[in-house]
Design an enzyme around this catalytic site. Sequence first.
Site, PDB file in Angstrom:
ATOM      1  N   CYS A   2       0.851  -1.189   0.000  1.00  0.00           N
ATOM      2  CA  CYS A   2       0.000   0.000   0.000  1.00  0.00           C
ATOM      3  C   CYS A   2       0.893   1.247   0.000  1.00  0.00           C
ATOM      4  O   CYS A   2       1.926   1.287   0.648  1.00  0.00           O
ATOM      5  CB  CYS A   2      -0.940   0.106   1.190  1.00  0.00           C
ATOM      6  SG  CYS A   2      -2.090  -1.242   1.325  1.00  0.00           S
ATOM      7  N   ARG A  27       3.732  -0.072  -4.930  1.00  0.00           N
ATOM      8  CA  ARG A  27       3.527  -0.655  -3.606  1.00  0.00           C
ATOM      9  C   ARG A  27       2.208  -1.418  -3.498  1.00  0.00           C
ATOM     10  O   ARG A  27       1.953  -2.117  -2.511  1.00  0.00           O
ATOM     11  CB  ARG A  27       3.528   0.444  -2.540  1.00  0.00           C
ATOM     12  CG  ARG A  27       4.800   1.249  -2.497  1.00  0.00           C
ATOM     13  CD  ARG A  27       4.715   2.275  -1.406  1.00  0.00           C
ATOM     14  NE  ARG A  27       4.646   1.636  -0.119  1.00  0.00           N
ATOM     15  CZ  ARG A  27       5.688   1.340   0.631  1.00  0.00           C
ATOM     16  NH1 ARG A  27       6.899   1.636   0.227  1.00  0.00           N
ATOM     17  NH2 ARG A  27       5.536   0.747   1.792  1.00  0.00           N
ATOM     18  N   TRP A  75      -2.855  -2.664  -1.722  1.00  0.00           N
ATOM     19  CA  TRP A  75      -2.544  -4.077  -2.000  1.00  0.00           C
ATOM     20  C   TRP A  75      -3.368  -4.850  -0.980  1.00  0.00           C
ATOM     21  O   TRP A  75      -3.116  -4.773   0.220  1.00  0.00           O
ATOM     22  CB  TRP A  75      -1.052  -4.343  -1.822  1.00  0.00           C
ATOM     23  CG  TRP A  75      -0.635  -5.713  -2.249  1.00  0.00           C
ATOM     24  CD1 TRP A  75      -0.284  -6.104  -3.504  1.00  0.00           C
ATOM     25  CD2 TRP A  75      -0.513  -6.874  -1.421  1.00  0.00           C
ATOM     26  NE1 TRP A  75       0.042  -7.437  -3.503  1.00  0.00           N
ATOM     27  CE2 TRP A  75      -0.089  -7.939  -2.242  1.00  0.00           C
ATOM     28  CE3 TRP A  75      -0.732  -7.129  -0.072  1.00  0.00           C
ATOM     29  CZ2 TRP A  75       0.128  -9.221  -1.763  1.00  0.00           C
ATOM     30  CZ3 TRP A  75      -0.522  -8.415   0.418  1.00  0.00           C
ATOM     31  CH2 TRP A  75      -0.093  -9.443  -0.435  1.00  0.00           C
ATOM     32  N   ASN A  99      -1.645   1.777   5.892  1.00  0.00           N
ATOM     33  CA  ASN A  99      -0.753   0.785   5.287  1.00  0.00           C
ATOM     34  C   ASN A  99      -0.307  -0.144   6.415  1.00  0.00           C
ATOM     35  O   ASN A  99       0.277   0.313   7.384  1.00  0.00           O
ATOM     36  CB  ASN A  99       0.459   1.490   4.665  1.00  0.00           C
ATOM     37  CG  ASN A  99       1.530   0.510   4.236  1.00  0.00           C
ATOM     38  OD1 ASN A  99       1.245  -0.661   3.976  1.00  0.00           O
ATOM     39  ND2 ASN A  99       2.766   0.972   4.155  1.00  0.00           N
ATOM     40  N   GLY A 100      -0.609  -1.424   6.285  1.00  0.00           N
ATOM     41  CA  GLY A 100      -0.228  -2.380   7.331  1.00  0.00           C
ATOM     42  C   GLY A 100      -1.367  -3.343   7.600  1.00  0.00           C
ATOM     43  O   GLY A 100      -2.266  -3.498   6.771  1.00  0.00           O
ATOM     44  N   GLU A 490      17.564 -17.043  -9.603  1.00  0.00           N
ATOM     45  CA  GLU A 490      17.095 -15.676  -9.867  1.00  0.00           C
ATOM     46  C   GLU A 490      16.409 -15.611 -11.247  1.00  0.00           C
ATOM     47  O   GLU A 490      15.358 -14.982 -11.392  1.00  0.00           O
ATOM     48  CB  GLU A 490      18.302 -14.722  -9.783  1.00  0.00           C
ATOM     49  CG  GLU A 490      18.114 -13.338 -10.371  1.00  0.00           C
ATOM     50  CD  GLU A 490      17.041 -12.499  -9.702  1.00  0.00           C
ATOM     51  OE1 GLU A 490      16.451 -12.941  -8.714  1.00  0.00           O
ATOM     52  OE2 GLU A 490      16.766 -11.409 -10.212  1.00  0.00           O
ATOM     53  N   LYS A 494      12.454 -14.606 -11.870  1.00  0.00           N
ATOM     54  CA  LYS A 494      12.087 -13.478 -12.724  1.00  0.00           C
ATOM     55  C   LYS A 494      11.126 -13.936 -13.813  1.00  0.00           C
ATOM     56  O   LYS A 494      10.144 -13.271 -14.102  1.00  0.00           O
ATOM     57  CB  LYS A 494      13.367 -12.905 -13.335  1.00  0.00           C
ATOM     58  CG  LYS A 494      13.479 -11.470 -13.376  1.00  0.00           C
ATOM     59  CD  LYS A 494      13.950 -10.691 -12.203  1.00  0.00           C
ATOM     60  CE  LYS A 494      13.396 -10.987 -10.868  1.00  0.00           C
ATOM     61  NZ  LYS A 494      14.116 -10.313  -9.787  1.00  0.00           N
ATOM     62  N   GLU A 497       7.548 -14.725 -12.246  1.00  0.00           N
ATOM     63  CA  GLU A 497       6.766 -13.601 -11.734  1.00  0.00           C
ATOM     64  C   GLU A 497       6.332 -12.635 -12.830  1.00  0.00           C
ATOM     65  O   GLU A 497       5.303 -11.976 -12.712  1.00  0.00           O
ATOM     66  CB  GLU A 497       7.493 -12.848 -10.619  1.00  0.00           C
ATOM     67  CG  GLU A 497       8.686 -12.044 -11.039  1.00  0.00           C
ATOM     68  CD  GLU A 497       9.325 -11.288  -9.879  1.00  0.00           C
ATOM     69  OE1 GLU A 497       8.603 -10.727  -9.045  1.00  0.00           O
ATOM     70  OE2 GLU A 497      10.566 -11.274  -9.807  1.00  0.00           O
ATOM     71  N   HIS A 513      19.080 -36.399  -9.479  1.00  0.00           N
ATOM     72  CA  HIS A 513      18.453 -36.908  -8.251  1.00  0.00           C
ATOM     73  C   HIS A 513      16.936 -36.735  -8.265  1.00  0.00           C
ATOM     74  O   HIS A 513      16.299 -36.773  -7.222  1.00  0.00           O
ATOM     75  CB  HIS A 513      19.059 -36.231  -7.025  1.00  0.00           C
ATOM     76  CG  HIS A 513      20.518 -36.503  -6.872  1.00  0.00           C
ATOM     77  ND1 HIS A 513      21.009 -37.752  -6.538  1.00  0.00           N
ATOM     78  CD2 HIS A 513      21.605 -35.707  -7.058  1.00  0.00           C
ATOM     79  CE1 HIS A 513      22.331 -37.705  -6.504  1.00  0.00           C
ATOM     80  NE2 HIS A 513      22.718 -36.480  -6.832  1.00  0.00           N
ATOM     81  N   LYS A 612       5.772  -4.201  -4.515  1.00  0.00           N
ATOM     82  CA  LYS A 612       7.223  -3.992  -4.404  1.00  0.00           C
ATOM     83  C   LYS A 612       7.708  -4.141  -2.968  1.00  0.00           C
ATOM     84  O   LYS A 612       8.800  -4.602  -2.718  1.00  0.00           O
ATOM     85  CB  LYS A 612       7.548  -2.586  -4.919  1.00  0.00           C
ATOM     86  CG  LYS A 612       9.010  -2.259  -4.963  1.00  0.00           C
ATOM     87  CD  LYS A 612       9.655  -2.882  -6.164  1.00  0.00           C
ATOM     88  CE  LYS A 612      11.141  -2.647  -6.221  1.00  0.00           C
ATOM     89  NZ  LYS A 612      11.816  -3.723  -6.989  1.00  0.00           N
TER      90      LYS A 612
HETATM   91  C1  F6R Z   1      11.530 -10.493  -7.160  1.00  0.00           C
HETATM   92  C2  F6R Z   1      11.350  -9.526  -6.096  1.00  0.00           C
HETATM   93  C3  F6R Z   1      11.034 -10.040  -4.734  1.00  0.00           C
HETATM   94  C4  F6R Z   1      11.856  -9.269  -3.688  1.00  0.00           C
HETATM   95  C5  F6R Z   1      11.447  -9.719  -2.274  1.00  0.00           C
HETATM   96  C6  F6R Z   1      12.293  -9.041  -1.211  1.00  0.00           C
HETATM   97  O1  F6R Z   1      11.830  -9.866  -8.358  1.00  0.00           O
HETATM   98  O2  F6R Z   1      11.440  -8.353  -6.306  1.00  0.00           O
HETATM   99  O3  F6R Z   1      11.258 -11.402  -4.635  1.00  0.00           O
HETATM  100  O4  F6R Z   1      13.207  -9.490  -3.912  1.00  0.00           O
HETATM  101  O5  F6R Z   1      10.104  -9.409  -2.059  1.00  0.00           O
HETATM  102  O6  F6R Z   1      12.167  -7.651  -1.265  1.00  0.00           O
HETATM  103  P1  F6R Z   1      13.205  -6.708  -0.555  1.00  0.00           P
HETATM  104  O7  F6R Z   1      14.514  -6.874  -1.214  1.00  0.00           O
HETATM  105  O8  F6R Z   1      12.638  -5.332  -0.719  1.00  0.00           O
HETATM  106  O9  F6R Z   1      13.271  -7.129   0.881  1.00  0.00           O
END
Ligand code: F6R
Length: 617
Positions: A2, A27, A75, A99-100, A490, A494, A497, A513, A612
């Site tokens: 949020c 957010r 969110w 927010n929370g 990674e 990516k 998502e 395995h 985010k």
């Molecule tokens: C993937 C992504 C998430 C963040 C995760 C941690 O692309 O962005 O997996 O890496 O939510 O977020 P931070 O780094 O802000 O703690």
Amino acid sequence: MCGVIGYVGLGANPDFFFNGLKRLEYRGYDSAGIAMLTSDGTISVERAEGKLANLQSKLARLPAKATVGIGHTRWATHGRPTENNAHPHRSGDIVLLHNGIIENYRPLKEALMAKGYTFTSETDTEVAAHLLNAEYSALPASLPAFEKMQKAIYKTVAQLKGAFAFGILCTKTPDVLYAVRLGSPMVIGEGEGEYYMASGITALVEHTRRVMFLEDHEVAFLRSSGLTLTDFQGAPVKRDFQKVEWSVSMMEKGGYRHFMLKEIHEQPQAIAQTLQGRLEREAGRVNIVDYGAAALPLKSIDRLQIIACGTSFYSGLLAKFFIEKFARIPVEVDLASEYRYRVSTVTKNTLAVAVSQSGETMDTLQAIKFARSSGAFTLGVLNVPGSSIAVACHAESLIHAGPEIGVASTKAFSAQVTNLMMLGLALAQERETMKPNEIGQVIEELVKIPAFVEQCLGLSDAIEKLANKYHSERSILFIGRGPQWAVALEGALKLKELSYIHAEAYAAGELKHGPIALIDEDLTVVCLAPRDEYYEKTISNIEEIKARGGKILAVGTEGDKDLMALADDFIGVPPTSSIVSPFATTVPLHLLAYWIAVRKGTDVDQPRNLAKSVTVE
Ligand code: F6R
């Protein structure tokens, strides 16, 4: 999650709030709302379901100008993403956004309903609005409205459990903006005769660079004439504003189609900024800590615990290979969401490192607090200044990657790995596991990384073509060995998502395995096999895939004919050292996920169901 924005001053128009929310949309983006209060005490609230754009058509219904106002982009946690559940929520004279999460909202809701309050949403937030109204209304009518609001806020927060950042308006105090913080971020900005409030500095820098980060258990009472800060008991708190270095241009797309593409291309700069001012090339020394350095007992540390989520977790996994090699120290990498459910084994010689781009991730925040309370020395490797994790740690090292707006993390990953590698060197120098000249050799490799990454960005067009071939896959496997295993993880994250294609990553040696059972002519495997110390073994694993008819998209060293002969498609990165190599192979994987998502038409910067800054557990 949020985003919240607020204003008090001579006058702001609806666009002020809308544009602020646009800066915070990363957010949360499932509904939004704005409330504006004019000096005569008239309040107008507009809300809309779905993306922020849906609120735009309603802006004309808001007053042209207001002395105070708040906005929210949501969110969803409690209640579906509908207009009724969108913030702000109103109760009598009070309008509030949040927010929370309010954890004890159920008993409070029942008590309020018993008192006759009617709920129009499914949210936990509406409970806070009604509770504040109930406390406010219970105070003698003879008291000035502002005094009543102060008292009512203190009484309300004392009853709430969970995390909250509130922005509050009261129709009886049309010159005051109330900002409250416990566990969710809240930044105050200072302008000329005006003040701003927001969940992140991204929403403020176009108005001011003078900011103050509220800490937990604090309330700010903001008027155009000045600000009062208190704790939850009403005791005054003193804090100065500070200048932030972020600029507006850093938060624009700058000609790129998506923030993500811009941020992928910003990786050389992000890595260079992380390195800047921290390396003594001649002397073979590094210094990475921004505050708390003096207290950081690097010499006596005998174990590292890296704690993080998602991409930040993978940056920890990648860095582990190097830190162990440099400092000869055991490194555990833990998922923050799991860490505190285990018995703590930390000692005073454990360094617990929270890695987080946002600095607000609740799982990481709670885990690092747990590590600290268990006796570990705590360090935050963070990107956003003034974050909750920074406050929770003994020491901080900023990665200086600049604002990352695309929900999928890219440049922060590379900058985190760079930072953690330097931490490994700092430990090595204190523990004397490497001589200054050996540290100096690694430093010479680190400073080469930006240029290599820049070269790899030139692969974008070729990868866009490959995306046309692979975008309709149902599932893709990624494999790599050593540091390339972390890169594979990674890459798979990516891809899933952004494009919603199922993707999994395995350490190449693990394939036999179990996962090898998946291989057939329909499965594509992205194989990371640059010419490094693991190359021969990884090639054997690729042979095993080939023998079972799997399709191979190989990422290797330019001109590697053996790998090209095995692969259906080949992406070549320039030959590099083992230190630079994982940065080089990350770029094609970020670009592959990006271009496949573009080809599929998914929302690249705001993938479904994500946010985010994940401030719930
Ligand atoms: C993937 C992504 C998430 C963040 C995760 C941690 O692309 O962005 O997996 O890496 O939510 O977020 P931070 O780094 O802000 O703690």
